[in-house]
Design a protein around this motif. Structure first.
Motif, PDB file in Angstrom:
ATOM      1  N   UNK A 166       0.870  -1.188   0.000  1.00 46.66           N
ATOM      2  CA  UNK A 166       0.000   0.000   0.000  1.00 46.66           C
ATOM      3  C   UNK A 166       0.899   1.227   0.000  1.00 46.66           C
ATOM      4  N   UNK A 167       0.758   2.063  -1.031  1.00 44.99           N
ATOM      5  CA  UNK A 167       1.587   3.254  -1.196  1.00 44.99           C
ATOM      6  C   UNK A 167       0.701   4.478  -1.264  1.00 44.99           C
ATOM      7  N   UNK A 168       1.103   5.547  -0.587  1.00 47.30           N
ATOM      8  CA  UNK A 168       0.355   6.800  -0.680  1.00 47.30           C
ATOM      9  C   UNK A 168       1.227   7.830  -1.390  1.00 47.30           C
ATOM     10  N   UNK A 169       0.634   8.496  -2.390  1.00 49.68           N
ATOM     11  CA  UNK A 169       1.374   9.462  -3.191  1.00 49.68           C
ATOM     12  C   UNK A 169       0.465  10.654  -3.470  1.00 49.68           C
ATOM     13  N   UNK A 170       1.013  11.841  -3.339  1.00 48.11           N
ATOM     14  CA  UNK A 170       0.238  13.048  -3.618  1.00 48.11           C
ATOM     15  C   UNK A 170      -0.128  13.099  -5.101  1.00 48.11           C
ATOM     16  N   UNK A 171      -1.353  13.453  -5.376  1.00 50.75           N
ATOM     17  CA  UNK A 171      -1.833  13.451  -6.762  1.00 50.75           C
ATOM     18  C   UNK A 171      -0.998  14.357  -7.653  1.00 50.75           C
ATOM     19  N   UNK A 172      -0.678  15.565  -7.174  1.00 49.17           N
ATOM     20  CA  UNK A 172       0.068  16.501  -8.029  1.00 49.17           C
ATOM     21  C   UNK A 172       1.570  16.228  -8.046  1.00 49.17           C
ATOM     22  N   UNK A 173       2.011  15.171  -7.357  1.00 50.58           N
ATOM     23  CA  UNK A 173       3.405  14.747  -7.424  1.00 50.58           C
ATOM     24  C   UNK A 173       3.557  13.437  -8.197  1.00 50.58           C
ATOM     25  N   UNK A 174       2.522  13.068  -8.959  1.00 47.85           N
ATOM     26  CA  UNK A 174       2.704  11.958  -9.888  1.00 47.85           C
ATOM     27  C   UNK A 174       2.106  10.637  -9.488  1.00 47.85           C
ATOM     28  N   UNK A 175       1.059  10.631  -8.657  1.00 48.31           N
ATOM     29  CA  UNK A 175       0.475   9.352  -8.244  1.00 48.31           C
ATOM     30  C   UNK A 175      -0.066   8.561  -9.426  1.00 48.31           C
ATOM     31  N   UNK A 176      -0.715   9.238 -10.369  1.00 47.93           N
ATOM     32  CA  UNK A 176      -1.310   8.516 -11.492  1.00 47.93           C
ATOM     33  C   UNK A 176      -0.238   7.955 -12.424  1.00 47.93           C
ATOM     34  N   UNK A 177       0.823   8.724 -12.654  1.00 46.84           N
ATOM     35  CA  UNK A 177       1.899   8.204 -13.501  1.00 46.84           C
ATOM     36  C   UNK A 177       2.641   7.065 -12.802  1.00 46.84           C
ATOM     37  N   UNK A 178       2.761   7.141 -11.471  1.00 44.93           N
ATOM     38  CA  UNK A 178       3.393   6.039 -10.750  1.00 44.93           C
ATOM     39  C   UNK A 178       2.535   4.773 -10.843  1.00 44.93           C
ATOM     40  N   UNK A 179       1.228   4.921 -10.751  1.00 43.87           N
ATOM     41  CA  UNK A 179       0.339   3.771 -10.892  1.00 43.87           C
ATOM     42  C   UNK A 179       0.514   3.127 -12.268  1.00 43.87           C
TER      43      UNK A 179
END
Length: 213
Positions: free
Chosen positions: A159-172
């Motif tokens: 389970x990883x938490x990433x800020x949306x404007x720091x690239x969460x979607x591209x990391x996914x």
């Protein structure tokens, strides 16, 4: 902190120890934090979103907090799963010292706060929880995830938490493209500008994800 960062191995900034009250695993506790570590004055918003949107950890086995800072995730895992072995991993020695101090003060003897290279190679994790250090750069971040996610045990989740404007979607998208067919990647939750990503390592035969409570 000048050139000093929370992902520095040996912060040169003043330690500036402080005591803060936080809620971990449903309990109000007091912990010690310091300068030169991530979010020393409170539980970071992303970490709070992660803790609120993940299921209880497995009761036993090895559990990993990757990039532990002063320890909110690792300490929560240890409180929730006292029979499990929790590995709190960070490159920041000051952060690791704080995790050890906080675990001792909370009476937790199931926390190992160590550098990445000090985790035995044969250990497989029944869960990985992480607020990863996005600001180390994409290459370092990807290398870190490529190293640790394959150490999930079968039928286990990261389970990883990433800020949306720091690239969460591209990391996914990167995770989905980089991991083999034995894994699946999904968005588990969204809150306060953060995404919680869930990576499932399937078994043989393939299994579903662990549902949220």
């Amino acid at each position: 902190m000048g050139s000093d960062h929370y992902f520095s191995a040996s912060p040169s900034s003043s330690e500036n120890l402080r005591r803060i009250r936080v809620s971990l695993a449903g309990r109000d506790v007091e912990v010690t934090t310091a300068g030169g570590v991530f979010s020393p004055d409170h539980i970071d918003g992303g970490t709070a979103v992660l803790l609120a949107n993940t299921p209880p950890p497995p009761a036993g086995g090895h559990l990993l907090d990757l990039g532990c800072g002063w320890g909110p995730i690792a300490l929560s895992l240890a409180l929730d799963a006292p029979r499990a072995t929790v590995w709190a991993v960070d490159v920041n020695e000051r952060a690791l010292d704080l995790v050890r101090r906080n675990a001792e003060e909370l009476g937790l003897d199931n926390v190992n706060a160590v550098q990445p290279e000090d985790v035995p190679e044969g250990v497989a994790f029944r869960t990985i929880r992480s607020n990863p250090p996005i600001r180390v750069g994409k290459d370092v971040l990807h290398g870190m995830l490529e190293t640790w996610i394959p150490r999930l045990a079968e039928r286990s989740d990261a389970w990883l938490v990433v800020q949306r404007n720091l690239g969460s979607d591209s990391l996914q998208r990167w995770l989905a493209a980089s991991l083999d067919r034995g894994y699946s990647v999904s968005r588990a939750a969204t809150g306060r500008g953060f995404r919680v990503l869930k990576v499932r390592r399937h078994g043989t035969p393939a299994t579903g994800t662990i549902p949220l409570p």
